[in-house]
Design a protein around this motif. Structure first.
Motif: not given
Length: 113
Positions: A91-113
Motif C-alpha cells: 500500500l505504501k508503494r501504491a500511495k507513493n505512485r498515486m502521488e506521482t501520477l496525480t502530480s503528473a496529471i496536474a502537470e499535464q493540465r497546466r501545460q494544456g491550459a
C-alpha cells in the motif's frame, strides 16, 4: 553503550574511572563514528533526479500507470489505489505512485491550459 535509553549512557556523558556504577570504566574520549553509507541509501541525488526526469520524459508511462491515471482522471481514486497496490505489492508503494501520477496529471493540465 549503544541502545540504552538511560541518559547517563549517552555519548557526551564522561566515564567515572570507577569499577562500579552507571558510568563505570576507564576514562577516555569517545569516538563519534562516521555515518555509514547504508544510512543514505536511496536518497535521491541531484544527478539521479535529472536522469530520472529525462528517462520519464523519453519513455513515458507504463501501461499499468496509464490505466491508473485514467482511473484517477475519472475520480475513481480508491479503485486506482487498489489497482496500484495489486501491481506494486504494498500500500505504501501504491500511495507513493498515486502521488506521482496525480502530480503528473496536474502537470499535464497546466501545460494544456
Amino acid at each position: 553503550m549503544g541502545n540504552s535509553s538511560n541518559p547517563a549512557h549517552k555519548v557526551g556523558t564522561p566515564r567515572t574511572g570507577l569499577v562500579w556504577g552507571i558510568n563505570r570504566g576507564h576514562v577516555n574520549t569517545r569516538r563519534v563514528p562516521k555515518e555509514k553509507a547504508s544510512r543514505r541509501k536511496g536518497k535521491l541525488s541531484q544527478r539521479n533526479a535529472v536522469i530520472k526526469s529525462v528517462v520519464r520524459e523519453v519513455v513515458g508511462f507504463a501501461p499499468y500507470e496509464r490505466r491508473a491515471m485514467e482511473l484517477i482522471r475519472n475520480s475513481k481514486d480508491k479503485r486506482a489505489r487498489r489497482f496500484l497496490k495489486a501491481r506494486l505489492g504494498t500500500l505504501k508503494r501504491a500511495k507513493n505512485r498515486m502521488e506521482t501520477l496525480t502530480s503528473a496529471i496536474a502537470e499535464q493540465r497546466r501545460q494544456g491550459a
